[in-house]
Design an enzyme around this catalytic site. Structure first.
Site, short mmCIF file in Angstrom:
data_model
loop_
_atom_site.label_atom_id
_atom_site.label_comp_id
_atom_site.label_asym_id
_atom_site.label_seq_id
_atom_site.Cartn_x
_atom_site.Cartn_y
_atom_site.Cartn_z
N GLU A 65 1.03 -1.22 -0.11
CA GLU A 65 -0.01 -0.08 -0.10
C GLU A 65 0.87 1.24 0.04
OE1 GLU A 65 -2.58 -0.69 3.47
OE2 GLU A 65 -1.13 0.35 4.83
N LYS A 66 0.12 2.28 -0.28
CA LYS A 66 0.86 3.73 -0.34
C LYS A 66 1.43 3.99 1.11
CE LYS A 66 1.97 7.26 -2.64
NZ LYS A 66 2.89 7.15 -3.85
N GLU A 111 -8.24 0.72 13.52
CA GLU A 111 -7.12 1.55 13.53
C GLU A 111 -7.33 2.54 12.10
OE1 GLU A 111 -3.85 -0.78 16.28
OE2 GLU A 111 -3.72 -0.86 13.99
N VAL A 168 -3.78 -3.25 24.24
CA VAL A 168 -2.92 -2.85 25.34
C VAL A 168 -3.55 -1.49 25.88
CG1 VAL A 168 -0.50 -2.32 25.86
CG2 VAL A 168 -1.16 -4.05 24.23
N ARG A 170 -9.77 -7.81 19.41
CA ARG A 170 -9.59 -8.20 20.76
C ARG A 170 -9.43 -6.90 21.58
NH1 ARG A 170 -4.39 -5.80 20.57
NH2 ARG A 170 -3.33 -5.97 18.40
N LYS A 195 3.58 1.04 19.70
CA LYS A 195 3.14 1.97 20.57
C LYS A 195 4.10 1.84 21.81
CE LYS A 195 -1.16 1.16 18.36
NZ LYS A 195 -2.66 0.11 18.71
P1 ADP Z 1 0.25 -4.25 13.07
O1 ADP Z 1 -0.93 -5.23 12.84
O2 ADP Z 1 1.57 -4.66 13.07
O3 ADP Z 1 -0.32 -3.33 14.19
P2 ADP Z 1 -0.64 -2.14 11.64
O4 ADP Z 1 -1.00 -2.24 9.92
O5 ADP Z 1 -1.35 -1.50 12.30
O6 ADP Z 1 0.19 -3.19 11.83
O7 ADP Z 1 0.74 -1.02 11.31
C1 ADP Z 1 1.69 -0.67 12.29
C2 ADP Z 1 2.02 0.67 12.27
O8 ADP Z 1 2.54 1.06 10.94
C3 ADP Z 1 0.93 1.95 11.98
O9 ADP Z 1 0.61 2.21 13.52
C4 ADP Z 1 1.62 2.98 11.35
O10 ADP Z 1 2.34 3.69 12.17
C5 ADP Z 1 2.66 2.37 10.53
N1 ADP Z 1 1.83 2.23 9.26
C6 ADP Z 1 1.17 0.87 8.78
N2 ADP Z 1 0.69 1.39 7.51
C7 ADP Z 1 1.27 2.58 6.87
C8 ADP Z 1 1.15 3.15 6.02
N3 ADP Z 1 0.44 2.87 4.73
N4 ADP Z 1 1.54 4.38 5.75
C9 ADP Z 1 2.25 4.93 6.86
N5 ADP Z 1 2.53 4.13 8.01
C10 ADP Z 1 1.85 3.08 8.20
P1 ADP Z 2 -2.20 -3.13 20.59
O1 ADP Z 2 -2.44 -3.06 19.13
O2 ADP Z 2 -3.06 -3.56 21.55
O3 ADP Z 2 -1.63 -1.61 20.85
P2 ADP Z 2 0.22 -4.36 20.01
O4 ADP Z 2 0.14 -4.28 18.75
O5 ADP Z 2 1.60 -3.76 20.77
O6 ADP Z 2 -1.14 -3.79 20.86
O7 ADP Z 2 0.20 -6.03 20.52
C1 ADP Z 2 -0.10 -6.17 21.76
C2 ADP Z 2 0.78 -7.40 22.12
O8 ADP Z 2 0.51 -8.52 21.35
C3 ADP Z 2 2.28 -6.98 21.99
O9 ADP Z 2 2.82 -7.93 23.05
C4 ADP Z 2 2.55 -7.67 20.63
O10 ADP Z 2 3.86 -8.05 20.86
C5 ADP Z 2 1.71 -8.83 20.62
N1 ADP Z 2 1.00 -9.19 19.31
C6 ADP Z 2 0.37 -8.42 18.52
N2 ADP Z 2 0.06 -8.99 17.54
C7 ADP Z 2 0.47 -10.28 17.37
C8 ADP Z 2 0.32 -11.19 16.48
N3 ADP Z 2 -0.27 -11.31 15.55
N4 ADP Z 2 1.15 -12.16 16.98
C9 ADP Z 2 1.91 -12.41 18.05
N5 ADP Z 2 2.08 -11.34 18.95
C10 ADP Z 2 1.36 -10.48 18.55
MG MG Z 3 -1.97 -2.04 14.16
#
Ligand code: ADP
Ligand code: ADP
Ligand code: MG
Length: 448
Positions: free
Chosen positions: A200-201, A275, A295, A292, A237
């Site tokens: 994605e962009k 999100e 945090v 779910r 985060k």
């Molecule tokens: P996760 O499942 O690991 O939380 P996310 O899709 O929520 O993955 O992305 C994690 C973080 O990466 C976001 O909180 C944001 O800071 C950054 N991010 C994700 N997608 C984009 C995007 N298209 N452009 C800029 N930042 C992004």
């Molecule tokens: P939140 O989105 O609730 O702010 P995080 O993205 O930081 O939380 O994830 C919460 C916890 O779960 C963290 O300890 C992270 O490492 C773990 N976590 C998140 N997504 C996954 C996943 N798909 N598989 C394993 N652990 C995950």
């Molecule tokens: Mg996320």
């Protein structure tokens, strides 16, 4: 109401759930690994069952042992917390097959939202604004490159089954695409056992703003406002707050309505988080849904007065929501600092060990959700987050000042933590002015 539940998790979230259960008169069963015999969640539940060796894959991810523990102790339901099995659709499905209530949405919803590129596709069809990009399967590198050229740089390669900020790569120049594509696939395979990625962009300097959803099993869906989660290191985060000072009432209403629409599209049940990325011009895009408890849920609890974990338990007991959207009022301001056992000087690497001294701050408007105690040995096998310090103030300034006061008082001996780093954030002018985005910590505070 549910009578007895098993908590398939550890650490502060397991403790948080046990506390809610005890207040509601629900009996609790903890599971623990061989490394967690002395853990707080093992000690404060009504019953505890060892489900395997220290490594998560042998214990907290050991579906067969967890389901056996649940059946043998006569539990009605399982609360998965966050991380571990919380977003594992197969686990939720097996619970259903064993006649155990999974405290969360249907397994089909978890499956759909867990496939982040599929979720994008569904949302796009429902006219929800998503980050521009490509949905659908990418069969080959050639195809991936073609898509990348079409989307243009900067772009992001993300693991379809991703979570926890892993399996994400930014590409600023197409000549770097191949290497990043390959490493993203490798990391996705290693972390999630699934090497599918999507493209994605890359939204430049966005804010991460998310909405808390609550839905009962009778089609009532409301939201509890937003959380500002832009302060991240490597997409994870670090400090969260509610509300976000970036939103005005009009935008809050618009995003809240869209968040509810997202939940409706998938007939969502129980609590979840939508999100969004918001760019500097206040355009916002659906990024993903976490199916779910999150945090950072406490900051929402502090400004709404609603206990989100208790709501989860009531919803899973088939009770109707007794809240309407108009009942939800956001009062004051709340901040959460994640307290991690980390060595800041050494690239934030985990720093497990024994806590030799502990003095926890308290006072009016202060909350510490954790699982630590003096003499506790933090095992090296799990996430480095050991607690969450939360403050509440009449306004943002008061919440910040209170957090600084608390971090100043916090004394923890024997291990390294990120407490001083959190204090530095709170003293930063740009943070105080609300002038930050998701790159802020990496650019201004980590590599300064
Ligand atoms: P996760 O499942 O690991 O939380 P996310 O899709 O929520 O993955 O992305 C994690 C973080 O990466 C976001 O909180 C944001 O800071 C950054 N991010 C994700 N997608 C984009 C995007 N298209 N452009 C800029 N930042 C992004
Ligand atoms: P939140 O989105 O609730 O702010 P995080 O993205 O930081 O939380 O994830 C919460 C916890 O779960 C963290 O300890 C992270 O490492 C773990 N976590 C998140 N997504 C996954 C996943 N798909 N598989 C394993 N652990 C995950
Ligand atoms: Mg996320």
């Amino acid at each position: 109401m549910l009578k007895k539940i098993l908590i398939a998790n550890r650490g502060e979230i397991a403790v948080r759930i046990i506390r809610a259960c005890r207040e509601l008169g629900i009996e609790t069963v903890s599971i623990y690994s061989e490394a967690d015999k002395e853990a707080l969640h093992t000690q404060i539940a009504d019953y505890s069952v060892c489900v395997g060796p220290a490594q998560s894959k042998d214990s907290y991810l050991n579906i067969i042992n967890i389901l056996s523990a649940c059946v043998l102790t006569g539990c009605d339901a399982i609360h998965p917390g966050f991380g571990f099995l919380s977003e594992n659709a197969k686990f939720a499905k097996m619970c259903e097959e064993c006649n155990i209530k999974f405290i969360g949405p249907d397994y089909k919803t978890i499956e759909l939202m867990g496939d982040k590129s599929k979720a994008r596709e569904v949302m796009k069809k429902a006219n929800i604004p998503v980050v521009p990009g490509y949905e659908g399967d990418i069969e080959s590198y050639e195809k991936a490159y073609e898509i990348a050229c079409e989307i243009g740089t900067p772009l992001m390669i993300k693991a379809s089954s991703g979570g926890g900020g892993k399996g994400i790569r930014i590409v600023k120049d197409l000549k770097d695409f191949k290497l990043n594509y390959e490493t993203a696939k490798k990391e996705a395979k290693a972390c999630f056992g699934d090497d599918r990625v999507y493209i994605e962009k890359y939204i430049e300097n966005p804010r991460h703003i998310e909405f808390q959803i609550i839905a009962d099993e009778h089609k009532n869906i409301i939201h509890l406002g937003e959380r500002e989660c832009s302060l991240q290191i490597n997409n994870q985060k670090v400090l969260e707050e509610a509300p976000s000072i970036f939103l005005d009432e009009k935008l809050r209403k618009k995003m809240g309505d869209i968040a509810i629409k997202v939940a409706k599209v998938v007939d969502y049940k129980n609590v979840g988080t939508i999100e969004f990325l918001v760019d500097k011009n206040k355009n916002f895009y659906f990024m993903e849904m976490n199916t779910r408890i999150q945090v950072e849920h406490p900051v929402t609890e502090m400004v709404t007065g609603i206990d989100i974990v208790k709501e989860q338990l009531k919803i899973a007991s088939n009770m109707k929501l007794n809240l309407k959207q108009e009942d939800i009022k956001i009062n004051g301001h709340s901040i959460e600092c994640r307290i991690n056992a980390q060595d800041i000087e050494n690239n934030f690497t985990p720093s497990p060990g024994t806590i030799t001294e502990l003095s926890i701050p308290s006072g009016f408007g202060v909350r510490f959700d954790s699982s630590i105690y003096s003499g506790y040995e933090i095992p090296p096998y799990y996430d480095s987050m050991i607690g969450k310090l939360i403050t509440y103030g009449e306004n943002r300034e008061e919440a910040i000042n209170k957090m600084k006061r608390c971090l100043f008082e916090f004394a923890i001996g024997g291990i390294k933590t990120n407490i001083d780093f959190q204090y530095e954030i709170l003293e930063n002018e740009d943070f105080i002015n609300g002038d930050f985005n998701t790159s802020f910590l990496n650019e201004k505070m980590v590599r300064k």
